[in-house]
Design a protein around this motif. Sequence first.
Motif, PDB file in Angstrom:
ATOM      1  N   GLY A  31       0.606  -7.146   2.901  1.00 21.91           N
ATOM      2  CA  GLY A  31       0.002  -7.156   4.235  1.00 21.91           C
ATOM      3  C   GLY A  31       0.984  -6.690   5.293  1.00 21.91           C
ATOM      4  N   ILE A  32       2.232  -6.420   4.871  1.00 25.00           N
ATOM      5  CA  ILE A  32       3.264  -5.955   5.807  1.00 25.00           C
ATOM      6  C   ILE A  32       3.860  -4.664   5.220  1.00 25.00           C
ATOM      7  CG2 ILE A  32       5.446  -6.540   6.968  1.00 25.00           C
ATOM      8  CD1 ILE A  32       4.595  -9.531   6.374  1.00 25.00           C
ATOM      9  N   GLU A  33       3.608  -3.598   5.943  1.00 24.42           N
ATOM     10  CA  GLU A  33       3.982  -2.278   5.435  1.00 24.42           C
ATOM     11  C   GLU A  33       5.458  -2.180   5.043  1.00 24.42           C
ATOM     12  OE1 GLU A  33       3.641   2.002   7.452  1.00 24.42           O
ATOM     13  OE2 GLU A  33       1.986   0.643   7.967  1.00 24.42           O
ATOM     14  N   GLY A  34       6.307  -2.653   5.945  1.00 19.55           N
ATOM     15  CA  GLY A  34       7.744  -2.560   5.700  1.00 19.55           C
ATOM     16  C   GLY A  34       8.185  -3.360   4.479  1.00 19.55           C
ATOM     17  N   VAL A  35       7.550  -4.498   4.261  1.00 23.00           N
ATOM     18  CA  VAL A  35       7.905  -5.332   3.101  1.00 23.00           C
ATOM     19  C   VAL A  35       7.413  -4.642   1.826  1.00 23.00           C
ATOM     20  CG1 VAL A  35       7.606  -7.584   1.981  1.00 23.00           C
ATOM     21  CG2 VAL A  35       7.884  -7.455   4.459  1.00 23.00           C
ATOM     22  N   ASP A  36       6.218  -4.058   1.901  1.00 17.79           N
ATOM     23  CA  ASP A  36       5.699  -3.326   0.729  1.00 17.79           C
ATOM     24  C   ASP A  36       6.677  -2.227   0.319  1.00 17.79           C
ATOM     25  OD1 ASP A  36       3.486  -4.910   0.691  1.00 17.79           O
ATOM     26  OD2 ASP A  36       2.154  -3.465   1.658  1.00 17.79           O
ATOM     27  N   ALA A  37       7.229  -1.548   1.335  1.00 15.81           N
ATOM     28  CA  ALA A  37       8.182  -0.462   1.055  1.00 15.81           C
ATOM     29  C   ALA A  37       9.433  -1.020   0.377  1.00 15.81           C
ATOM     30  CB  ALA A  37       8.538   0.250   2.351  1.00 15.81           C
ATOM     31  N   MET A  38       9.894  -2.166   0.854  1.00 17.23           N
ATOM     32  CA  MET A  38      11.084  -2.787   0.248  1.00 17.23           C
ATOM     33  C   MET A  38      10.820  -3.180  -1.208  1.00 17.23           C
ATOM     34  SD  MET A  38      12.175  -5.279   3.391  1.00 17.23           S
ATOM     35  CE  MET A  38      13.712  -5.915   2.747  1.00 17.23           C
ATOM     36  N   LEU A  39       9.536  -3.516  -1.484  1.00 14.87           N
ATOM     37  CA  LEU A  39       9.175  -3.972  -2.836  1.00 14.87           C
ATOM     38  C   LEU A  39       8.774  -2.816  -3.752  1.00 14.87           C
ATOM     39  CD1 LEU A  39       6.961  -6.992  -1.696  1.00 14.87           C
ATOM     40  CD2 LEU A  39       9.082  -7.202  -3.010  1.00 14.87           C
ATOM     41  N   GLY A  40       8.827  -1.633  -3.210  1.00 13.06           N
ATOM     42  CA  GLY A  40       8.444  -0.469  -4.024  1.00 13.06           C
ATOM     43  C   GLY A  40       6.941  -0.355  -4.164  1.00 13.06           C
ATOM     44  N   GLY A  41       6.219  -0.822  -3.159  1.00 15.29           N
ATOM     45  CA  GLY A  41       4.763  -0.667  -3.170  1.00 15.29           C
ATOM     46  C   GLY A  41       3.996  -1.970  -3.098  1.00 15.29           C
ATOM     47  N   GLY A  42       4.687  -3.069  -3.131  1.00 14.44           N
ATOM     48  CA  GLY A  42       3.999  -4.368  -3.034  1.00 14.44           C
ATOM     49  C   GLY A  42       4.413  -5.305  -4.144  1.00 14.44           C
ATOM     50  N   LEU A  43       3.784  -6.453  -4.163  1.00 16.75           N
ATOM     51  CA  LEU A  43       4.067  -7.449  -5.218  1.00 16.75           C
ATOM     52  C   LEU A  43       3.209  -7.140  -6.434  1.00 16.75           C
ATOM     53  CD1 LEU A  43       3.996 -10.652  -2.983  1.00 16.75           C
ATOM     54  CD2 LEU A  43       6.028  -9.731  -4.122  1.00 16.75           C
ATOM     55  N   LEU A  44       3.680  -7.581  -7.565  1.00 15.74           N
ATOM     56  CA  LEU A  44       2.893  -7.363  -8.778  1.00 15.74           C
ATOM     57  C   LEU A  44       1.724  -8.342  -8.821  1.00 15.74           C
ATOM     58  CD1 LEU A  44       5.779  -6.872 -11.347  1.00 15.74           C
ATOM     59  CD2 LEU A  44       3.981  -5.205 -10.866  1.00 15.74           C
ATOM     60  N   ALA A  45       0.576  -7.820  -9.260  1.00 15.65           N
ATOM     61  CA  ALA A  45      -0.599  -8.684  -9.415  1.00 15.65           C
ATOM     62  C   ALA A  45      -0.264  -9.783 -10.419  1.00 15.65           C
ATOM     63  CB  ALA A  45      -1.776  -7.849  -9.905  1.00 15.65           C
ATOM     64  N   ARG A  46      -0.956 -10.900 -10.320  1.00 20.18           N
ATOM     65  CA  ARG A  46      -0.786 -12.026 -11.253  1.00 20.18           C
ATOM     66  C   ARG A  46       0.670 -12.508 -11.329  1.00 20.18           C
ATOM     67  NH1 ARG A  46      -4.753 -12.742 -15.533  1.00 20.18           N
ATOM     68  NH2 ARG A  46      -6.505 -11.357 -15.232  1.00 20.18           N
ATOM     69  N   THR A  47       1.296 -12.633 -10.173  1.00 18.02           N
ATOM     70  CA  THR A  47       2.663 -13.178 -10.175  1.00 18.02           C
ATOM     71  C   THR A  47       2.766 -14.303  -9.144  1.00 18.02           C
ATOM     72  OG1 THR A  47       3.354 -11.470  -8.602  1.00 18.02           O
ATOM     73  CG2 THR A  47       3.859 -11.067 -10.920  1.00 18.02           C
ATOM     74  N   THR A  48       3.794 -15.109  -9.283  1.00 17.35           N
ATOM     75  CA  THR A  48       4.054 -16.185  -8.323  1.00 17.35           C
ATOM     76  C   THR A  48       5.330 -15.847  -7.575  1.00 17.35           C
ATOM     77  OG1 THR A  48       3.121 -17.700  -9.933  1.00 17.35           O
ATOM     78  CG2 THR A  48       4.314 -18.694  -8.101  1.00 17.35           C
ATOM     79  N   ASN A  49       5.252 -15.846  -6.272  1.00 20.48           N
ATOM     80  CA  ASN A  49       6.365 -15.376  -5.466  1.00 20.48           C
ATOM     81  C   ASN A  49       6.712 -16.384  -4.384  1.00 20.48           C
ATOM     82  OD1 ASN A  49       6.289 -12.423  -6.526  1.00 20.48           O
ATOM     83  ND2 ASN A  49       4.180 -12.936  -5.983  1.00 20.48           N
ATOM     84  N   GLY A  50       7.972 -16.400  -4.016  1.00 23.97           N
ATOM     85  CA  GLY A  50       8.427 -17.318  -2.981  1.00 23.97           C
ATOM     86  C   GLY A  50       8.742 -16.569  -1.703  1.00 23.97           C
ATOM     87  N   LEU A  51       8.492 -17.220  -0.583  1.00 27.43           N
ATOM     88  CA  LEU A  51       8.870 -16.695   0.725  1.00 27.43           C
ATOM     89  C   LEU A  51       9.737 -17.785   1.350  1.00 27.43           C
ATOM     90  CD1 LEU A  51       8.481 -14.558   2.962  1.00 27.43           C
ATOM     91  CD2 LEU A  51       6.515 -15.862   3.742  1.00 27.43           C
ATOM     92  N   PHE A  52      11.026 -17.522   1.349  1.00 28.15           N
ATOM     93  CA  PHE A  52      12.005 -18.562   1.663  1.00 28.15           C
ATOM     94  C   PHE A  52      12.644 -18.297   3.020  1.00 28.15           C
ATOM     95  CE2 PHE A  52      16.421 -20.290   0.521  1.00 28.15           C
ATOM     96  CZ  PHE A  52      16.046 -21.606   0.733  1.00 28.15           C
ATOM     97  N   GLY A  53      12.667 -19.300   3.858  1.00 27.85           N
ATOM     98  CA  GLY A  53      13.304 -19.085   5.149  1.00 27.85           C
ATOM     99  C   GLY A  53      13.309 -20.336   5.989  1.00 27.85           C
ATOM    100  N   PRO A  54      14.110 -20.331   7.044  1.00 24.69           N
ATOM    101  CA  PRO A  54      14.201 -21.519   7.903  1.00 24.69           C
ATOM    102  C   PRO A  54      12.991 -21.657   8.815  1.00 24.69           C
ATOM    103  CG  PRO A  54      15.632 -19.793   8.740  1.00 24.69           C
ATOM    104  CD  PRO A  54      15.035 -19.266   7.474  1.00 24.69           C
ATOM    105  N   THR A  55      12.903 -22.788   9.445  1.00 23.82           N
ATOM    106  CA  THR A  55      11.799 -23.057  10.368  1.00 23.82           C
ATOM    107  C   THR A  55      11.742 -21.996  11.468  1.00 23.82           C
ATOM    108  OG1 THR A  55      10.858 -24.713  11.829  1.00 23.82           O
ATOM    109  CG2 THR A  55      13.250 -24.677  11.732  1.00 23.82           C
ATOM    110  N   GLY A  56      10.539 -21.580  11.784  1.00 22.11           N
ATOM    111  CA  GLY A  56      10.357 -20.617  12.870  1.00 22.11           C
ATOM    112  C   GLY A  56      10.667 -19.190  12.497  1.00 22.11           C
ATOM    113  N   SER A  57      11.013 -18.947  11.228  1.00 21.57           N
ATOM    114  CA  SER A  57      11.423 -17.581  10.865  1.00 21.57           C
ATOM    115  C   SER A  57      10.222 -16.644  10.702  1.00 21.57           C
ATOM    116  CB  SER A  57      12.259 -17.602   9.577  1.00 21.57           C
ATOM    117  OG  SER A  57      11.539 -18.216   8.537  1.00 21.57           O
ATOM    118  N   GLY A  58       8.998 -17.179  10.633  1.00 16.92           N
ATOM    119  CA  GLY A  58       7.810 -16.319  10.552  1.00 16.92           C
ATOM    120  C   GLY A  58       7.075 -16.397   9.233  1.00 16.92           C
TER     121      GLY A  58
END
Lengths: 481, 127
Positions: free
Chosen positions: A244-271
């Motif tokens: 859902g975020i173009e720049g992140v998709d680019a960093m991932l080489g096109g997005g996340l893999l289907a059927r996977t479990t992923n973490g989004l790690f960061g401090p409070t207020g980071s978005g």
Amino acid sequence: MQLEVVATRVSTLDRILPGGFLKGGVYIIDGAPGTGKTILSSQICFNRRPEEGKALFVTLLAESHTRMLQHLRPMSFFTERMLPHQLYFVSGSAVLAREGLAGLQELLKVELKRHRPGVLVIDGFAATRDAASSNLEFKRFVQEIQSHAATGDCVVLLLTSGADGAMEVTHTVVDGIVRLTHQLVDRQTERTLQVVKFRGRGFLPGKHSFHITDDGLVIYPRVEALFSTPSVPDEYELSRRSTGIEGVDAMLGGGLLARTTNGLFGPTGSGKTTFGLQYVSRSSAAEPGVFFGLFESPQRLRAKAQAIGIDLQELERREQLELIWRPQGERLLDELGHEIVDAIHRRKAKRVFIDGFGGLVESVIGPERLTRFISSLANEIRALGAMTMVSIESRNILGANMELPSRGLSSLLEGLIVMRYAEVKGEIRRLISVTKLRDSDFDPFLREFKITSQGLKVGDTMGGFEALMSGFGRDPRATTT
Amino acid sequence: MSKSILIVDDELDLADVVGAALEDEGHRVTVAANGSEGLQRFQEQRPDLIICDLMMPFMDGATMCRQIRSDPAGADVPIMAMSVMDENALKVECVVYDAYLRKPFRRAVLLEAVSALLNRTCPRLGR
């Protein structure tokens, strides 16, 4: 010969027991006063269908069945019209007091012949042991009940109150034991149901959490036991799906893999929640989504999304997205796990955002099971075909010591995106990086991102600055004095 | 005036409470723990009023009352049923009872119902 099963239709009990109790079997439902034995057995009686025959409830308790039924009446399973033709209550306490075990034996014999029940409940069964003059007399009484059960194709449920050495003789001869407990953990009450013994079939082991509600017992089978192997075969899918975020998709080489479990790690207020809103904004008819939040209400999420140009209500209206809010309160870990899986089934969801992991951690009683819980849940969600992202809050707001809150968590995640703050020349900047993407290449750079009126926008690398991960970016070209 | 009342209930504690309330009013009370025992007491004592539970072991209240009604001596004896069940669910069977009290009930309600039945002058409806 195949043993016939009698379904209980009590919440998920028939998943814990192998479809229910076995016809002709004698079972103990054991637990201290207040653990829910009477409610559970009443639920089993009231849940019976007319074609399954009558249920007979014999109470030996000091508490009258008038009082008991008065307490049961407000519960949703209580069906007035079942009394007395489908469900019959009698008190055996007077007979037991006056005529002892022999009198009760006669009462049971007559009542079983009169009603020919498919289920017989004897509440307050310990009173029979007290009334027996010897172990032998008690044993004979139990054997007679067993022969009634077997010859009458009747499931017999004996309700007993807690560990009592004198009842051990019964424990050895019955076909199964279901134990109910309640205990105070810190200030929270944890209720559990455990099948201690079940002859003739397998069952889900361990202690399963439950609540007593207006619907009776609502049981949450232990996620690790229920999904020790996923309910459907897992499939490997190579396709990528947008975050859902173009720049992140680019960093991932096109997005996340289907059927996977992923973490989004960061401090409070980071978005992280904003990231999640953008993630579920890509929900569609082909890829329905679920946002499972423990902290922010759907109203707040909708408003937050609207502020960055995302119309969640439209997705909800099209039934392509479901927002689920489960404020922590007294919720149990397994309860949350089952609600996530149920939502995926209900929506046939392919895109799931769980906000956040900290809420799950705080709901756990017995933290040692957390990794196994997450692993089993992730396996099930993956097998159901969903791609999941879980937001995980870091304890530290700044600095290099950003450690995942649970040991073993990193190995369970197939992708990990880290958001962090760094101070650069007195200004707090937001940075994002991909730390892990199983079986894939990814952009190794730390990139700056901003939260704009269109959501997260990923920018350039912080070229020229170093030690950003320490939280304090340094320009090596700057002269030090 | 003192009357003889038969209480038939497998919940003896409750029967005792009802009995005590009626004895306080000067009535003579006999308690039976089930339908068949109640039938026996009826035949022995010919009470002026029967108060009976419906769900009981050995013989239920409805069966006991039908048998009493089939006996000419019991055709007119007032019978009050008391049960945890909803009266509407028992409409068909209510024909053998003169009054119905849903458990649990207050003492005043019991005494009022008993007094009304004992002072009844007209014969039972449906005869």
